[in-house]
Design a protein around this motif. Structure first.
Motif, PDB file in Angstrom:
ATOM      1  N   GLN A  10       0.868  -1.281  -0.079  1.00  0.00           N
ATOM      2  CA  GLN A  10       0.076   0.017   0.048  1.00  0.00           C
ATOM      3  C   GLN A  10       0.858   1.085  -0.006  1.00  0.00           C
ATOM      4  OE1 GLN A  10      -2.853  -0.594   3.242  1.00  0.00           O
ATOM      5  NE2 GLN A  10      -3.946  -1.806   2.023  1.00  0.00           N
ATOM      6  N   ASN A  11       0.882   2.046   1.025  1.00  0.00           N
ATOM      7  CA  ASN A  11       1.713   3.350   1.195  1.00  0.00           C
ATOM      8  C   ASN A  11       2.900   3.223   1.861  1.00  0.00           C
ATOM      9  OD1 ASN A  11       0.438   2.913   3.586  1.00  0.00           O
ATOM     10  ND2 ASN A  11       0.327   5.300   3.889  1.00  0.00           N
ATOM     11  N   PRO A 105       6.226  14.374  -2.191  1.00  0.00           N
ATOM     12  CA  PRO A 105       5.754  13.763  -1.024  1.00  0.00           C
ATOM     13  C   PRO A 105       6.584  14.075   0.072  1.00  0.00           C
ATOM     14  CG  PRO A 105       5.535  12.168  -3.265  1.00  0.00           C
ATOM     15  CD  PRO A 105       6.538  13.371  -3.553  1.00  0.00           C
ATOM     16  N   TYR A 128       4.129   6.903   3.264  1.00  0.00           N
ATOM     17  CA  TYR A 128       3.569   8.190   2.590  1.00  0.00           C
ATOM     18  C   TYR A 128       2.235   8.478   2.654  1.00  0.00           C
ATOM     19  CZ  TYR A 128       8.502   8.031   0.538  1.00  0.00           C
ATOM     20  OH  TYR A 128       9.425   8.046   0.305  1.00  0.00           O
ATOM     21  N   SER A 130      -0.109   8.326   0.783  1.00  0.00           N
ATOM     22  CA  SER A 130      -0.890   7.585  -0.247  1.00  0.00           C
ATOM     23  C   SER A 130      -0.062   6.537  -0.900  1.00  0.00           C
ATOM     24  CB  SER A 130      -1.814   8.351  -1.176  1.00  0.00           C
ATOM     25  OG  SER A 130      -0.764   9.098  -1.970  1.00  0.00           O
ATOM     26  N   GLU A 131      -0.918   5.496  -1.413  1.00  0.00           N
ATOM     27  CA  GLU A 131      -0.122   4.652  -2.479  1.00  0.00           C
ATOM     28  C   GLU A 131       0.480   5.200  -3.677  1.00  0.00           C
ATOM     29  OE1 GLU A 131      -0.759   0.075  -4.400  1.00  0.00           O
ATOM     30  OE2 GLU A 131      -2.308   1.200  -3.395  1.00  0.00           O
ATOM     31  N   GLU A 132      -0.083   6.394  -4.237  1.00  0.00           N
ATOM     32  CA  GLU A 132      -0.031   7.019  -5.329  1.00  0.00           C
ATOM     33  C   GLU A 132       1.447   7.663  -5.059  1.00  0.00           C
ATOM     34  OE1 GLU A 132      -2.946   6.946  -4.188  1.00  0.00           O
ATOM     35  OE2 GLU A 132      -3.667   5.572  -5.939  1.00  0.00           O
ATOM     36  N   GLN A 133       1.734   8.069  -3.754  1.00  0.00           N
ATOM     37  CA  GLN A 133       3.071   8.958  -3.383  1.00  0.00           C
ATOM     38  C   GLN A 133       3.940   8.042  -3.496  1.00  0.00           C
ATOM     39  OE1 GLN A 133       2.641  11.263  -0.011  1.00  0.00           O
ATOM     40  NE2 GLN A 133       1.266  12.913  -0.934  1.00  0.00           N
ATOM     41  N   LYS A 135       4.339   5.316  -5.198  1.00  0.00           N
ATOM     42  CA  LYS A 135       4.740   4.716  -6.645  1.00  0.00           C
ATOM     43  C   LYS A 135       5.325   6.094  -7.302  1.00  0.00           C
ATOM     44  CE  LYS A 135       0.773   1.760  -7.390  1.00  0.00           C
ATOM     45  NZ  LYS A 135      -0.489   1.654  -8.191  1.00  0.00           N
ATOM     46  N   GLN A 136       5.078   7.302  -6.890  1.00  0.00           N
ATOM     47  CA  GLN A 136       5.728   8.383  -7.402  1.00  0.00           C
ATOM     48  C   GLN A 136       7.244   8.517  -7.228  1.00  0.00           C
ATOM     49  OE1 GLN A 136       4.268  12.259  -6.071  1.00  0.00           O
ATOM     50  NE2 GLN A 136       5.731  13.321  -7.261  1.00  0.00           N
TER      51      GLN A 136
END
Length: 315
Positions: A10-11, A105, A128, A130-133, A135-136
């Motif tokens: 996840q994050n 992030p 982080y 979020s999970e998107e952060q 991945k970033q």
């Protein structure tokens, strides 16, 4: 060669890495600015600390400097510290004054240190928003950068111990004087050789460039290769001077008082422990006695009178 392991969920990113060094040295490498700057960057980038206060509520403001002089700034804020066990905090991108760049992030982390005989395992848990952060930052090369930085830490540790891991020619107890120079060992020992009219013993002058290059290991920097790894010179009455270059590039800060040690090489482990316990009482332990991977029971201290001692029992 030790491997860096990554687990993403996840994050949160969990990173583990084992280093071939005692806990105290690995902890120092993560918590002292001069040592961090030796490895906390993937080559050809370099790390440069502008300011650092390793304490709860303190910060480290640093730059990652590229081969063309470009700078990327980061700031670490320390929220909790348990000496030699763990520390936690936040990491963020910022400008040279420490103003956080909110376009990137912000990470919260916990770094844990676990000793295992002559090794230390570091576990880093980073979260982080979020999970998107997550991945970033992975897309920005976080995994590759950490792996390369940890290889540089491996190199730093190996070179650090080479300064200490001198080989004896036999099992007899002896006392030597160990000197550190900021890159002038050869000049100094050539002078002493002319004064005492003796010849270098052991393997003569050994240089950092003589170290074998292991597969996957970062090369010794060119400005370090010509420096003296070890030299020994008999003087009077069978006494031996030993020395190494200990430059700032290796994380050393030399000054009068810490550049000279009386080096004891006892003939048993028990006697090494006895001498260490007696001489360190009321003084300061610099490195606890431990079995080192280079085959010695090694430690150092400063006694209650300010005299520096090294202990080196070859097993």
């Amino acid at each position: 060669m030790n491997k860096t392991n990554f687990t993403a969920e996840q994050n949160k990113l969990t990173v583990t890495r084992t280093f071939d060094a005692p806990l105290e040295l690995v902890w120092r490498a993560w918590t002292e600015a001069e040592l961090l700057d030796q490895w906390w960057a993937p080559k050809p980038w370099q790390s440069k600390t502008k300011s650092m206060a390793f304490k709860e509520g303190g910060t480290r403001l640093y730059a990652m400097i590229g081969p063309e002089g470009e700078e990327h700034w980061g700031i670490t804020t320390y929220t909790s510290i348990a000496p030699t066990t763990s520390f936690s905090g936040e990491d963020a991108f910022c400008d040279s004054d420490g103003l956080i760049n909110e376009e990137f992030p912000v990470a919260t982390f916990v770094n844990q240190f676990v000793a295992n005989e002559n090794q230390t395992t570091v576990k880093i848990e980073t979260a982080y928003a979020s999970e998107e952060q997550l991945k970033q930052v992975i897309a920005m090369g976080m995994k590759e950068g950490l792996s390369l930085a940890f290889e540089h830490l491996d190199e730093f540790i190996k070179q650090k111990f080479k300064l200490m891991g001198d080989l004896k020619t036999d099992g007899q107890a002896r006392v030597t004087t160990y000197l550190n120079f900021p890159g002038t060992t050869e000049k100094a020992f050539t002078f002493y050789k002319s004064v005492f009219k003796t010849e270098f013993s052991g393997n003569g002058i050994q240089r950092f460039g003589d170290l074998p290059q292991e597969q996957g290991q970062a090369p010794v920097p060119e400005d370090i290769k010509k420096m003296v790894l070890h030299a020994e010179l008999p003087i009077l009455g069978g006494h031996v001077l030993m020395a190494t270059d200990a430059p700032k590039e290796m994380g050393f800060t030399l000054e009068q008082g810490n550049n000279m040690h009386i080096c004891l090489e006892p003939d048993s482990r028990e006697e090494t422990q006895r001498l260490f316990d007696a001489l360190s009482e009321g003084g300061k332990i610099i490195m606890p006695l431990e079995d080192m991977f280079f085959g010695a029971f090694f430690g150092s201290c400063t006694d209650q009178f300010g005299i520096n001692w090294m202990f080196n029992f070859k097993m």
